[in-house]
Design a protein around this motif. Structure first.
Motif, PDB file in Angstrom:
ATOM      1  N   ARG A   1       0.817  -1.213   0.000  1.00 52.78           N
ATOM      2  CA  ARG A   1       0.000   0.000   0.000  1.00 52.78           C
ATOM      3  C   ARG A   1       0.855   1.269   0.000  1.00 52.78           C
ATOM      4  NH1 ARG A   1      -1.649  -3.151   3.978  1.00 52.78           N
ATOM      5  NH2 ARG A   1      -0.977  -1.651   5.576  1.00 52.78           N
ATOM      6  N   ALA A   2       2.152   1.143  -0.202  1.00 54.85           N
ATOM      7  CA  ALA A   2       3.039   2.304  -0.262  1.00 54.85           C
ATOM      8  C   ALA A   2       4.256   1.927  -1.104  1.00 54.85           C
ATOM      9  CB  ALA A   2       3.449   2.740   1.148  1.00 54.85           C
ATOM     10  N   ASP A   3       5.165   2.878  -1.298  1.00 51.43           N
ATOM     11  CA  ASP A   3       6.343   2.655  -2.131  1.00 51.43           C
ATOM     12  C   ASP A   3       7.131   1.430  -1.682  1.00 51.43           C
ATOM     13  OD1 ASP A   3       5.652   4.889  -3.522  1.00 51.43           O
ATOM     14  OD2 ASP A   3       7.251   6.159  -2.740  1.00 51.43           O
ATOM     15  N   ILE A   4       7.767   0.778  -2.654  1.00 51.92           N
ATOM     16  CA  ILE A   4       8.563  -0.422  -2.418  1.00 51.92           C
ATOM     17  C   ILE A   4      10.023  -0.075  -2.710  1.00 51.92           C
ATOM     18  CG2 ILE A   4       8.917  -2.849  -3.031  1.00 51.92           C
ATOM     19  CD1 ILE A   4       6.009  -2.808  -4.137  1.00 51.92           C
ATOM     20  N   PRO A   5      10.819   0.290  -1.702  1.00 49.24           N
ATOM     21  CA  PRO A   5      12.201   0.715  -1.946  1.00 49.24           C
ATOM     22  C   PRO A   5      13.211  -0.420  -2.070  1.00 49.24           C
ATOM     23  CG  PRO A   5      11.673   0.992   0.359  1.00 49.24           C
ATOM     24  CD  PRO A   5      10.413   0.526  -0.310  1.00 49.24           C
ATOM     25  N   ALA A   6      12.787  -1.676  -1.827  1.00 49.60           N
ATOM     26  CA  ALA A   6      13.741  -2.786  -1.895  1.00 49.60           C
ATOM     27  C   ALA A   6      13.065  -4.028  -2.457  1.00 49.60           C
ATOM     28  CB  ALA A   6      14.317  -3.089  -0.511  1.00 49.60           C
ATOM     29  N   VAL A   7      13.776  -4.731  -3.314  1.00 46.08           N
ATOM     30  CA  VAL A   7      13.255  -5.966  -3.912  1.00 46.08           C
ATOM     31  C   VAL A   7      14.437  -6.861  -4.271  1.00 46.08           C
ATOM     32  CG1 VAL A   7      13.237  -4.998  -6.255  1.00 46.08           C
ATOM     33  CG2 VAL A   7      11.692  -6.886  -5.681  1.00 46.08           C
ATOM     34  N   SER A   8      14.269  -8.176  -4.083  1.00 48.12           N
ATOM     35  CA  SER A   8      15.356  -9.105  -4.395  1.00 48.12           C
ATOM     36  C   SER A   8      14.799 -10.521  -4.502  1.00 48.12           C
ATOM     37  CB  SER A   8      16.440  -9.058  -3.321  1.00 48.12           C
ATOM     38  OG  SER A   8      15.919  -9.439  -2.051  1.00 48.12           O
ATOM     39  N   PHE A   9      15.608 -11.411  -5.062  1.00 50.11           N
ATOM     40  CA  PHE A   9      15.298 -12.837  -5.122  1.00 50.11           C
ATOM     41  C   PHE A   9      15.952 -13.555  -3.945  1.00 50.11           C
ATOM     42  CE2 PHE A   9      14.442 -11.952  -9.596  1.00 50.11           C
ATOM     43  CZ  PHE A   9      13.425 -12.843  -9.905  1.00 50.11           C
ATOM     44  N   SER A  10      15.375 -14.693  -3.574  1.00 55.53           N
ATOM     45  CA  SER A  10      16.026 -15.574  -2.613  1.00 55.53           C
ATOM     46  C   SER A  10      17.242 -16.212  -3.282  1.00 55.53           C
ATOM     47  CB  SER A  10      15.050 -16.655  -2.138  1.00 55.53           C
ATOM     48  OG  SER A  10      14.613 -17.447  -3.239  1.00 55.53           O
ATOM     49  N   PRO A  11      18.183 -16.757  -2.512  1.00 59.67           N
ATOM     50  CA  PRO A  11      19.397 -17.328  -3.100  1.00 59.67           C
ATOM     51  C   PRO A  11      19.136 -18.441  -4.112  1.00 59.67           C
ATOM     52  CG  PRO A  11      19.705 -16.982  -0.753  1.00 59.67           C
ATOM     53  CD  PRO A  11      18.263 -16.712  -1.031  1.00 59.67           C
ATOM     54  N   ASP A  12      18.035 -19.183  -3.969  1.00 63.03           N
ATOM     55  CA  ASP A  12      17.737 -20.247  -4.928  1.00 63.03           C
ATOM     56  C   ASP A  12      16.802 -19.785  -6.042  1.00 63.03           C
ATOM     57  OD1 ASP A  12      15.303 -20.065  -3.656  1.00 63.03           O
ATOM     58  OD2 ASP A  12      15.265 -22.151  -2.952  1.00 63.03           O
ATOM     59  N   GLY A  13      16.389 -18.510  -6.012  1.00 58.74           N
ATOM     60  CA  GLY A  13      15.547 -17.968  -7.063  1.00 58.74           C
ATOM     61  C   GLY A  13      14.087 -18.335  -6.984  1.00 58.74           C
ATOM     62  N   SER A  14      13.681 -19.059  -5.949  1.00 63.23           N
ATOM     63  CA  SER A  14      12.301 -19.533  -5.861  1.00 63.23           C
ATOM     64  C   SER A  14      11.360 -18.518  -5.225  1.00 63.23           C
ATOM     65  CB  SER A  14      12.241 -20.841  -5.070  1.00 63.23           C
ATOM     66  OG  SER A  14      12.574 -20.622  -3.702  1.00 63.23           O
ATOM     67  N   GLN A  15      11.912 -17.477  -4.575  1.00 67.90           N
ATOM     68  CA  GLN A  15      11.093 -16.498  -3.875  1.00 67.90           C
ATOM     69  C   GLN A  15      11.545 -15.080  -4.201  1.00 67.90           C
ATOM     70  OE1 GLN A  15      11.908 -18.199   0.077  1.00 67.90           O
ATOM     71  NE2 GLN A  15       9.720 -18.609   0.268  1.00 67.90           N
ATOM     72  N   ILE A  16      10.635 -14.147  -4.011  1.00 64.84           N
ATOM     73  CA  ILE A  16      10.922 -12.729  -4.180  1.00 64.84           C
ATOM     74  C   ILE A  16      10.621 -12.031  -2.860  1.00 64.84           C
ATOM     75  CG2 ILE A  16      10.218 -10.596  -5.345  1.00 64.84           C
ATOM     76  CD1 ILE A  16       9.616 -12.329  -7.818  1.00 64.84           C
ATOM     77  N   LEU A  17      11.518 -11.157  -2.446  1.00 65.44           N
ATOM     78  CA  LEU A  17      11.362 -10.412  -1.205  1.00 65.44           C
ATOM     79  C   LEU A  17      11.166  -8.934  -1.529  1.00 65.44           C
ATOM     80  CD1 LEU A  17      11.599 -10.103   1.915  1.00 65.44           C
ATOM     81  CD2 LEU A  17      14.093  -9.973   1.585  1.00 65.44           C
ATOM     82  N   THR A  18      10.112  -8.332  -0.955  1.00 63.01           N
ATOM     83  CA  THR A  18       9.859  -6.904  -1.133  1.00 63.01           C
ATOM     84  C   THR A  18       9.760  -6.232   0.233  1.00 63.01           C
ATOM     85  OG1 THR A  18       7.463  -7.318  -1.244  1.00 63.01           O
ATOM     86  CG2 THR A  18       8.657  -7.191  -3.337  1.00 63.01           C
ATOM     87  N   ALA A  19      10.216  -4.992   0.307  1.00 61.78           N
ATOM     88  CA  ALA A  19      10.079  -4.193   1.526  1.00 61.78           C
ATOM     89  C   ALA A  19       9.399  -2.889   1.156  1.00 61.78           C
ATOM     90  CB  ALA A  19      11.438  -3.925   2.160  1.00 61.78           C
ATOM     91  N   SER A  20       8.482  -2.436   2.011  1.00 61.45           N
ATOM     92  CA  SER A  20       7.650  -1.291   1.646  1.00 61.45           C
ATOM     93  C   SER A  20       7.490  -0.311   2.801  1.00 61.45           C
ATOM     94  CB  SER A  20       6.267  -1.774   1.185  1.00 61.45           C
ATOM     95  OG  SER A  20       5.358  -0.705   1.043  1.00 61.45           O
ATOM     96  N   TRP A  21       7.189   0.939   2.425  1.00 67.72           N
ATOM     97  CA  TRP A  21       6.883   1.957   3.420  1.00 67.72           C
ATOM     98  C   TRP A  21       5.525   1.735   4.064  1.00 67.72           C
ATOM     99  CZ3 TRP A  21      10.348   4.575   5.728  1.00 67.72           C
ATOM    100  CH2 TRP A  21      11.534   4.927   5.076  1.00 67.72           C
ATOM    101  N   ASP A  22       4.784   0.710   3.638  1.00 65.55           N
ATOM    102  CA  ASP A  22       3.542   0.383   4.344  1.00 65.55           C
ATOM    103  C   ASP A  22       3.808  -0.374   5.636  1.00 65.55           C
ATOM    104  OD1 ASP A  22       4.115  -2.243   3.595  1.00 65.55           O
ATOM    105  OD2 ASP A  22       2.476  -2.414   2.170  1.00 65.55           O
ATOM    106  N   GLY A  23       5.090  -0.594   5.977  1.00 63.43           N
ATOM    107  CA  GLY A  23       5.458  -1.241   7.230  1.00 63.43           C
ATOM    108  C   GLY A  23       5.587  -2.737   7.157  1.00 63.43           C
ATOM    109  N   THR A  24       5.596  -3.282   5.941  1.00 61.59           N
ATOM    110  CA  THR A  24       5.708  -4.736   5.798  1.00 61.59           C
ATOM    111  C   THR A  24       6.829  -5.105   4.839  1.00 61.59           C
ATOM    112  OG1 THR A  24       4.183  -4.967   3.896  1.00 61.59           O
ATOM    113  CG2 THR A  24       3.219  -4.963   6.117  1.00 61.59           C
TER     114      THR A  24
END
Length: 204
Positions: A107-130
């Motif tokens: 629900r807010a900007d996403i300043p960080a995004v990356s893949f897990s080391p095995d490529g099976s997952q995506i990690l996002t961090a957001s100003w919505d606190g999650t």
């Protein structure tokens, strides 16, 4: 070993994010015009452009295999104030720029995004606190981490083995179990904003 400047690339405007491909053959740069461009190191030419000024990207990362790219930005044209109406992460095919999936929920900007080391997952961090973990195959959100401090999450990263996630913004650096929303003992930090975190290659 000499620190000699080898060459310059000339993206459009300022660059908010940059990364090498795993094989060092390409460079991924997110430009001030909202596009993510893939540059061929040998020819020093842009070979692929992802996104647009109307639906800008702000950060981007390669998958561990280099065959996919994940970006974060806007899914609709900006509002009258220049802000995102809808914040999303997108996964693209690195060879031809095919959009593979769009991850919605923040629900807010996403300043960080990356893949897990095995490529099976995506990690996002957001100003919505999650911070959220997504299955890169099914597009399903599999884990949500809620910031224990006030404010949003500025940055997040997987540990080298993928068992833990580290997040930060203001205050302590938090370490989480990557399989469940359990926070482990925090690393004390100043109250100033933390803009980037990473775990050493041996995870120690």
């Amino acid at each position: 070993d000499t620190g000699q400047l080898l060459y310059n690339l000339y993206p459009e405007g300022f660059v908010s994010s940059v990364a090498y491909s795993p094989d060092d053959a390409q460079i991924l740069a997110v430009n001030g015009d909202g596009t993510a461009q893939l540059w061929d190191v040998a020819s020093r030419r842009a070979v692929l452009t992802l996104g647009s000024e109307e639906r800008p990207n702000y950060v981007a990362a390669f998958s561990p295999g280099g065959d996919r790219i994940v970006t974060a930005g806007c899914d609709e044209p900006l509002d009258e104030s220049g802000n995102c109406r809808t914040n999303v992460a997108r996964m693209w095919q690195a060879t031809d720029g095919t959009l593979l999936t769009t991850l919605r929920g923040h629900r807010a900007d996403i300043p960080a995004v990356s893949f897990s080391p095995d490529g099976s997952q995506i990690l996002t961090a957001s100003w919505d606190g999650t911070a959220r973990v997504w299955d890169a195959t099914t597009d399903e959100m599999t884990l949500m981490l809620n910031s224990p401090a006030d404010g949003g999450m500025q940055t997040a990263a997987f540990s080298p083995g993928g068992e833990q996630i580290i997040t930060a913004s203001f205050g302590p650096v938090q370490i989480w179990d990557a399989a469940k929303p359990q926070v482990l003992p925090a690393i004390p930090a100043d109250e100033d904003q933390i803009t980037s975190v990473a775990i050493s290659s041996d995870g120690s």
